[in-house]
Design a protein around this motif. Structure first.
Motif, PDB file in Angstrom:
ATOM      1  N   ALA A 122     -11.816  -1.311 -59.348  1.00 52.13           N
ATOM      2  CA  ALA A 122     -13.084  -1.984 -59.700  1.00 52.13           C
ATOM      3  C   ALA A 122     -14.284  -1.132 -59.289  1.00 52.13           C
ATOM      4  O   ALA A 122     -15.282  -1.009 -60.036  1.00 52.13           O
ATOM      5  N   GLU A 123     -14.224  -0.525 -58.133  1.00 54.24           N
ATOM      6  CA  GLU A 123     -15.313   0.340 -57.688  1.00 54.24           C
ATOM      7  C   GLU A 123     -15.439   1.561 -58.596  1.00 54.24           C
ATOM      8  O   GLU A 123     -16.561   1.989 -58.944  1.00 54.24           O
ATOM      9  N   THR A 129     -16.944   0.460 -61.826  1.00 55.46           N
ATOM     10  CA  THR A 129     -18.390   0.237 -61.649  1.00 55.46           C
ATOM     11  C   THR A 129     -19.135   1.570 -61.561  1.00 55.46           C
ATOM     12  O   THR A 129     -20.222   1.752 -62.170  1.00 55.46           O
ATOM     13  N   PHE A 130     -18.562   2.515 -60.811  1.00 51.51           N
ATOM     14  CA  PHE A 130     -19.195   3.825 -60.671  1.00 51.51           C
ATOM     15  C   PHE A 130     -19.255   4.541 -62.014  1.00 51.51           C
ATOM     16  O   PHE A 130     -20.287   5.144 -62.395  1.00 51.51           O
ATOM     17  N   LYS A 149     -19.188   3.159 -64.995  1.00 44.86           N
ATOM     18  CA  LYS A 149     -20.139   2.476 -65.865  1.00 44.86           C
ATOM     19  C   LYS A 149     -21.575   2.901 -65.516  1.00 44.86           C
ATOM     20  O   LYS A 149     -22.420   3.139 -66.403  1.00 44.86           O
ATOM     21  N   LYS A 150     -21.870   2.962 -64.245  1.00 43.79           N
ATOM     22  CA  LYS A 150     -23.208   3.368 -63.821  1.00 43.79           C
ATOM     23  C   LYS A 150     -23.511   4.800 -64.231  1.00 43.79           C
ATOM     24  O   LYS A 150     -24.611   5.123 -64.731  1.00 43.79           O
TER      25      LYS A 150
END
Length: 245
Positions: A220-221, A224-225, A227-228
């Motif tokens: 998940a991290e 998220t990373f 995607k950012k």
């Protein structure tokens, strides 16, 4: 006395009427090798046409015994029986049954012996009046004796068979008990193994859950990373490619 008889048991006289004992042989010294049994069983089968005493001796063999170096012999009486003799025989039989405390029912050797003596006395009385009838009664008596011996043999065999089966059942029961104890021990060992495996399984599931949660958090991290980062690169790309005014 015409009905006197020596009784080796020392308790009661026989119900069969015998003559007075007669001295057969006299020895100066007592010897232990006298063949009394051979004297008792001496003779051959007598014909029904013989005299009454000979037939009686064939039907009811003389009694022989040794006492003080002397051999005595006693034959059955050949005097015909009267009606009163039969009544006395019945009363004497009842008296002996009470004196010996014979059982009224069931198996009783004493009662069987007394009734056997009574039957022999009846055979003696009948033989004196009619030898053929007496010989026929003798056949009946012998057949009854053979049947009783067969029943006794069958009883002893059945008791022995029952004892063997009981011992066999007892041994098999002990073997089954030992087998049950062994299986019970194996069951307890298997239950312990199952318990250990359950504990290990729970530990592995808990560990796997922790690893899965850690991996999911890590993924998940990373997502998220990414995607950012993707958003930033997209914004930069759009800034570069946008037309200048």
């Amino acid at each position: 006395m015409e009905d006197t008889q020596r009784n080796t048991s020392g308790k009661f006289q026989s119900l069969v009427r015998f003559n007075n004992p007669v001295l057969v042989t006299k020895h100066p010294e007592r010897k232990s090798d006298i063949d009394v049994k051979r004297i008792q069983t001496a003779g051959v089968l007598l014909d029904a046409k013989r005299e009454t005493e000979d037939i009686l001796n064939a039907v009811l063999p003389p009694r022989c015994w040794e006492e003080n170096g002397q051999i005595w012999q006693q034959t059955v009486s050949s005097i015909p029986a009267t009606r009163q003799d039969v009544i006395n025989l019945q009363e004497l039989l009842d008296t002996r049954l009470q004196q010996t405390q014979a059982r009224e029912t069931g198996i009783c050797p004493i009662r069987r012996e007394l009734y056997g003596q009574c039957f022999d006395e009846i055979i003696r009385q009948v033989t004196i009046n009619c030898s053929e009838r007496g010989l026929l009664l003798l056949r009946v008596r012998d057949e009854i004796d053979m049947s009783m011996e067969a029943y006794e043999t069958l009883y002893c065999s059945s008791v022995a068979f029952g004892m063997r089966k009981a011992l066999q059942a007892h041994e098999e029961k002990e073997m089954l008990r030992e087998r049950v104890a062994v299986l019970q021990g194996e069951k307890e060992e298997l239950e312990e193994v199952i318990t250990d495996m359950k504990i290990k399984n729970e530990q592995m599931e808990r560990r796997n859950n922790e690893l899965r949660q850690a991996e999911e958090k890590k993924f998940a991290e990373e997502v998220t990373f990414l995607k950012k980062t993707n958003a930033q690169l997209k914004a930069q790309l759009e800034g570069i490619t946008a037309p200048k005014k």
